[in-house]
Scaffold this active site. Sequence first.
Site, PDB file in Angstrom:
ATOM      1  N   SER A 153       0.865  -1.181   0.000  1.00  0.00           N
ATOM      2  CA  SER A 153       0.000   0.000   0.000  1.00  0.00           C
ATOM      3  C   SER A 153       0.900   1.229   0.000  1.00  0.00           C
ATOM      4  O   SER A 153       2.063   1.144   0.411  1.00  0.00           O
ATOM      5  CB  SER A 153      -0.856   0.009   1.271  1.00  0.00           C
ATOM      6  OG  SER A 153      -1.480   1.262   1.458  1.00  0.00           O
ATOM      7  N   TYR A 166      -2.798  -1.387  10.423  1.00  0.00           N
ATOM      8  CA  TYR A 166      -2.657  -1.603   8.975  1.00  0.00           C
ATOM      9  C   TYR A 166      -1.345  -0.997   8.470  1.00  0.00           C
ATOM     10  O   TYR A 166      -0.597  -1.647   7.721  1.00  0.00           O
ATOM     11  CB  TYR A 166      -3.857  -0.957   8.279  1.00  0.00           C
ATOM     12  CG  TYR A 166      -3.881  -1.074   6.771  1.00  0.00           C
ATOM     13  CD1 TYR A 166      -4.273  -2.255   6.165  1.00  0.00           C
ATOM     14  CD2 TYR A 166      -3.553   0.017   5.957  1.00  0.00           C
ATOM     15  CE1 TYR A 166      -4.324  -2.356   4.776  1.00  0.00           C
ATOM     16  CE2 TYR A 166      -3.602  -0.073   4.585  1.00  0.00           C
ATOM     17  CZ  TYR A 166      -3.988  -1.261   3.990  1.00  0.00           C
ATOM     18  OH  TYR A 166      -4.036  -1.360   2.617  1.00  0.00           O
TER      19      TYR A 166
HETATM   20  C1  BGC Z   1      -6.218   1.547   2.215  1.00  0.00           C
HETATM   21  C2  BGC Z   1      -7.426   2.396   1.961  1.00  0.00           C
HETATM   22  C3  BGC Z   1      -7.034   3.844   1.695  1.00  0.00           C
HETATM   23  C4  BGC Z   1      -5.953   3.914   0.631  1.00  0.00           C
HETATM   24  C5  BGC Z   1      -5.469   5.336   0.359  1.00  0.00           C
HETATM   25  C6  BGC Z   1      -5.226   1.744   1.105  1.00  0.00           C
HETATM   26  O1  BGC Z   1      -4.109   0.985   1.373  1.00  0.00           O
HETATM   27  O2  BGC Z   1      -6.620   0.183   2.247  1.00  0.00           O
HETATM   28  O3  BGC Z   1      -8.286   2.307   3.061  1.00  0.00           O
HETATM   29  O4  BGC Z   1      -8.155   4.582   1.251  1.00  0.00           O
HETATM   30  O5  BGC Z   1      -4.881   3.113   1.004  1.00  0.00           O
HETATM   31  O6  BGC Z   1      -5.152   6.028   1.535  1.00  0.00           O
END
Ligand code: BGC
Length: 265
Positions: A153, A166
């Site tokens: 991410s 997360y």
């Molecule tokens: C997350 C989302 C978030 C996006 C941008 C992703 O990794 O799962 O919840 O909207 O990143 O911030």
Amino acid sequence: MSQSEPTDRSRPLAGRVAVVTGGNSGIGKAIVLALARDGADVVIDFVAHPEATEELERQVHALGDRAVGVEADVSRIEGLRQLVSTAVDRFGRLDVYVNNAGVETRTSVLDTTVEEYERVMDINLKSAFFGTQVAARQMIAQGDGGRIVNVTSVHEDWPMPGNTAYCLSKGGMRMLTRTAGVELAEHGINVVGVGPGAVATPINRSTMDDPAKMAVLDAAIPLGRMAEPEEIADVVAFLAGPGASYLTATTIMADGGLIQSSPGL
Ligand code: BGC
């Protein structure tokens, strides 16, 4: 098929076998279809909605490839072993392993429970660590390299207040990519991350259902919109293919420019 054999440009993954964790929805589903489009046979890991997996298997068959769904909990080593052994038993080998399964709790450091913390870390990071281990051992036994792709991410690097566990898990995946990439290079195994920004998938349902939140998000993204899952899957398919042979131990951000322009959402 050996990693060094020449490839058909229209099906660059022909003869290759892939595992995709969290493979029957969201980005994972799109990755399964992109790898199959490029010629791979695919093991589809899932934990819910067997009917969605069966439909996806049919879609892969229609592309001319083989697919098998495996109900396996990636937070347990037995589940990970089952995915790799299914690839070998059913399709003869393992070439591409995609650590895609992921969850988030949208909780801050002040209110995250031990259970929430463990669930996020187990499904996102522990699964990627031991998935990499189990996959790499099989690839080393085969003796001709392989690809491990970690779907991380933008939050592997960029704080997201209110989503702390997360962010920790994705930060861990960043170092897994870099460190395992260095360790496994001598075996011809490339480890690369893909860092999506906001993608139109179930994980972002609450944002997508709120026009005000969507307006803020779209305004923060230089390309002006969320990604479709297929746009992330195409990057994964590229990383699994012959064009990415010199990429390892790094993450490709596929975020529409989000982290270059935005101080945080
Ligand atoms: C997350 C989302 C978030 C996006 C941008 C992703 O990794 O799962 O919840 O909207 O990143 O911030």
